[in-house]
Design an enzyme around this catalytic site. Structure first.
Site, mmCIF file in Angstrom:
data_model
loop_
_atom_site.group_PDB
_atom_site.id
_atom_site.type_symbol
_atom_site.label_atom_id
_atom_site.label_comp_id
_atom_site.label_asym_id
_atom_site.label_seq_id
_atom_site.Cartn_x
_atom_site.Cartn_y
_atom_site.Cartn_z
ATOM 1 N N HIS A 1 -38.868 25.527 -68.538
ATOM 2 C CA HIS A 1 -39.258 26.795 -67.900
ATOM 3 C C HIS A 1 -39.184 26.206 -66.331
ATOM 4 O O HIS A 1 -38.891 27.087 -65.522
ATOM 5 C CB HIS A 1 -40.896 27.224 -68.142
ATOM 6 N N GLU B 1 -9.284 38.892 -73.522
ATOM 7 C CA GLU B 1 -9.642 37.151 -73.519
ATOM 8 C C GLU B 1 -8.530 36.404 -74.661
ATOM 9 O O GLU B 1 -8.460 35.113 -74.662
ATOM 10 C CB GLU B 1 -10.923 36.823 -73.445
ATOM 11 N N ASP C 1 -11.246 32.106 -71.316
ATOM 12 C CA ASP C 1 -10.736 32.155 -72.443
ATOM 13 C C ASP C 1 -9.310 32.538 -72.664
ATOM 14 O O ASP C 1 -8.752 31.892 -73.417
ATOM 15 C CB ASP C 1 -11.425 32.990 -73.628
ATOM 16 N N CYS D 1 -13.919 38.913 -65.589
ATOM 17 C CA CYS D 1 -15.251 38.430 -65.503
ATOM 18 C C CYS D 1 -15.028 36.874 -65.506
ATOM 19 O O CYS D 1 -16.115 36.225 -65.756
ATOM 20 C CB CYS D 1 -16.304 38.928 -66.255
HETATM 21 C C1 PEP Z 1 -14.295 34.456 -70.296
HETATM 22 O O1 PEP Z 1 -13.895 34.090 -71.300
HETATM 23 O O2 PEP Z 1 -13.729 34.427 -69.347
HETATM 24 C C2 PEP Z 1 -15.389 34.853 -70.143
HETATM 25 C C3 PEP Z 1 -16.117 35.382 -69.187
HETATM 26 O O3 PEP Z 1 -16.362 34.764 -71.360
HETATM 27 P P1 PEP Z 1 -17.160 33.292 -71.526
HETATM 28 O O4 PEP Z 1 -16.924 32.548 -70.342
HETATM 29 O O5 PEP Z 1 -18.735 33.752 -71.939
HETATM 30 O O6 PEP Z 1 -16.316 33.043 -72.871
HETATM 31 MG MG MG Z 2 -14.939 34.461 -73.283
#
Ligand code: PEP
Ligand code: MG
Length: 575
Positions: A190, A432, A456, A503
């Site tokens: 924590h 992805e 990914d 993302c």
């Molecule tokens: C990605 O694959 O770009 C993603 C944002 O997911 P993670 O990094 O959690 O696999």
């Molecule tokens: Mg991913």
């Protein structure tokens, strides 16, 4: 140099302040006479009462200063205090074994600690630290010793401790404490979580450091690297001072952008959102002025624990984030377990290629009761904010349609139970897997948005394991194959008039973010600390100029050519 492990990023410079806990030295067992039993029990009762009052106060103050999640740490301490197996047992052994209050408490605390430490789950083992903390608090009251006070310094310090308790860290003097180094501590402690929330650099696992430094020794370290230097020479100190100055200056400049729009000079407005893993990250999102959440990695709610979180527990977490982000949107990704993320309590058959195995939506569709529980929790929470829900690792239309059908089934179930569900929520897909990018024209007809997971997408497009250190040079976001896929996905989204975001890590990478902006991307979701620098960059550029980069870049033939050219173009981007 003291090697340790990185626990919270940032540059720390300060004088050593050592903390060595006396509880680490074994205390002799003390026996009492039968006539002192009541007196010792009364001492224990009063210590418990004082600890209870203190904890209630800490819960209230941490709720205000750090948030609900941090205050929950102390609610757990309160629960330990109320546990009949803990204090009541110690109280009984004062009478049955004629032990002093301190010895009875010590014996019971040690028993609890060793029970937790012997548990299989890393999460439960880490809870031993909570028992130690509450045990120490009670011992302090019994012996009349004050708790170690880290709340009041008059110069910059780096705390160097054998270990730190959540109580000590939640009360830190954030003005003067520049860094934390502990000999112990792990990933799930924590204390490290609080340090990250407070943005105080931290290193854990720096063996024997307390005995090897003296109070007042100058210490410097980079929390991201995880090595501490004691009494640095002039050259090293200058290097750290200038690194810190740069970081501070950037922080200062970026703060001026809080509340400003994420818009280019010629009026192209985009969304700069944050990636989060738990409701705790809301504090950091706010600090960096995120315009919502573009990726809530819900699997973190399932990890580092002994059993599946209940529907209600999940509901509370999703609701807290949705409410906390209003009026912005929160994109909740259903759990992406598998690959490198395992759950100790969910037996997944051993796979030769876990990244190509039962992962993300595949695992959910094979374990429908678990998936439906999560969908129920998310839909219940949808009533409290602006929700986008997306599925990870989709590689075919059938998967998307099956996941959407389950979502609809759960929605109807909830409505039948008279549970309110938002009328408007958006359903999207993470792109992805290269196959999903290539059929993005089809997928776009069945969803409200795309979020491109480039982390990914790169590994699957280039067949390079993202965890393999020896393949780092091959794992390139500049690979023309990757960028062509990304461009194709953006085009598919535009054609169907749905919004599209990224993302993966590249959303926070300046030259790639500019290229994506030029390609027409609508939303950029990144680690919150990157938001203000990217906003600053976008505000200094013109969209029409960036659009002119796209054709040229997509015609280049290699990752190194693209990286080189984008770096050159970045210099010309500011108008
Ligand atoms: C990605 O694959 O770009 C993603 C944002 O997911 P993670 O990094 O959690 O696999
Ligand atoms: Mg991913």
């Amino acid at each position: 140099m003291f090697p340790g492990r990185s626990a919270a990023p940032g540059i720390a410079i300060g004088k050593a302040f050592r903390v060595q806990h006396t509880s680490n030295t074994a205390r002799q067992t003390e026996n009492i006479s039968a006539s002192s039993v009541h007196e010792e029990q009364a001492k224990l009762d009063s210590a418990v009462e004082r600890a209870r009052l203190e904890l209630r106060e800490i819960i209230n103050s941490t709720k205000k200063s750090l948030g609900q999640d941090e205050s929950a740490i102390f609610e757990a301490h309160l629960m330990i205090l109320e546990d009949p197996e803990f204090v009541a047992h110690a109280r009984a052994s004062i009478e049955n074994q004629l032990l002093s209050a301190q010895s009875a408490l010590q014996t019971r605390t040690e028993y609890f600690i060793s029970t937790f430490e012997a548990m299989d789950s890393e999460y439960m083992r880490a809870r031993a630290a909570d028992v130690k903390d509450i045990g120490q608090r009670l011992q302090n009251h019994l012996s009349g010793q004050a708790c170690i006070d880290l709340s009041n310094f008059s110069e910059d310090v780096v705390i160097v401790a054998d270990e730190l308790s959540p109580s000590e860290v939640s009360n830190l003097d954030t003005k003067f404490v520049r860094g934390l180094i502990t000999e112990q501590g792990g990933r799930t402690s924590h204390v490290t979580i609080i340090a990250r929330t407070l943005e105080i650099p931290m290193i854990v696992g720096a063996k024997d450091i307390v005995s090897k430094v003296s109070d007042g020794d100058l210490i410097v370290f980079d929390g991201e690297v995880g090595e501490a230097f004691v009494r640095p020479d002039a050259e090293l100190l200058t290097k750290f001072v200038s690194q810190k100055k740069q970081v501070d200056a950037l922080h200062f400049e970026n703060k001026a952008l809080i509340g400003e729009a994420s818009i280019t000079l010629d009026g192209r407005k985009v969304v700069l959102a944050g990636n989060i893993g738990t409701p705790r990250d809301l504090v950091v999102l706010k600090r960096h002025d995120a315009e919502g959440v573009g990726l809530f990695r819900t699997e973190f709610l399932f990890m580092d624990r002994a059993s599946m979180p209940s529907e209600n527990e999940q509901f509370e977490a999703y609701k807290e984030v949705l409410q906390g982000c209003m009026p912005h949107m929160v994109v909740i990704r259903t759990m992406d377990i598998g690959g490198d993320k395992e759950l100790s309590y969910l037996k997944i058959e051993k796979e030769d290629n876990p990244f190509l195995g039962v992962r993300g939506i595949r695992l959910c569709l094979q374990n429908k009761p678990i998936f439906k529980t999560q969908l129920r929790a998310i839909l219940r929470a949808s009533h409290y904010g602006k929700l986008g829900i997306m599925f990870p690792m989709v590689s075919s239309l059938e998967e998307l349609l099956e996941a959407k059908a389950l979502l609809e089934e759960v929605r109807i179930e909830l409505l039948k139970e008279n549970v309110p569900v938002a009328k408007h929520l958006q359903v999207g897909v993470m792109i992805e897997v290269p196959a999903a990018a290539l059929i993005s024209d089809t997928l776009a007809k069945h969803c409200d948005f795309f979020s491109i997971g480039t982390n990914d997408l790169i590994q699957y497009c280039c067949a390079v394991d993202r965890m393999n250190k020896t393949l780092v040079p091959l794992y390139s976001p500049y690979h023309p194959g990757v960028l062509r896929l990304v461009y194709q996905v953006i085009q598919s989204a535009k054609k169907e008039q749905i919004w599209v975001g990224v993302c993966g890590e590249i959303a926070g990478n300046p030259n790639l973010a500019l290229l994506l902006l030029g390609m027409g991307l609508d939303e950029f979701s990144m680690s919150p600390a990157s938001i203000l620098p990217i906003r600053k960059l976008f505000r200094s550029c013109s969209y029409s100029h960036l659009q002119s980069w796209v054709k040229e870049i997509l015609e280049l033939q290699s990752a190194s050519q693209i990286e080189h050219r984008l770096t050159e173009l970045l210099k010309t981007a500011h108008v």
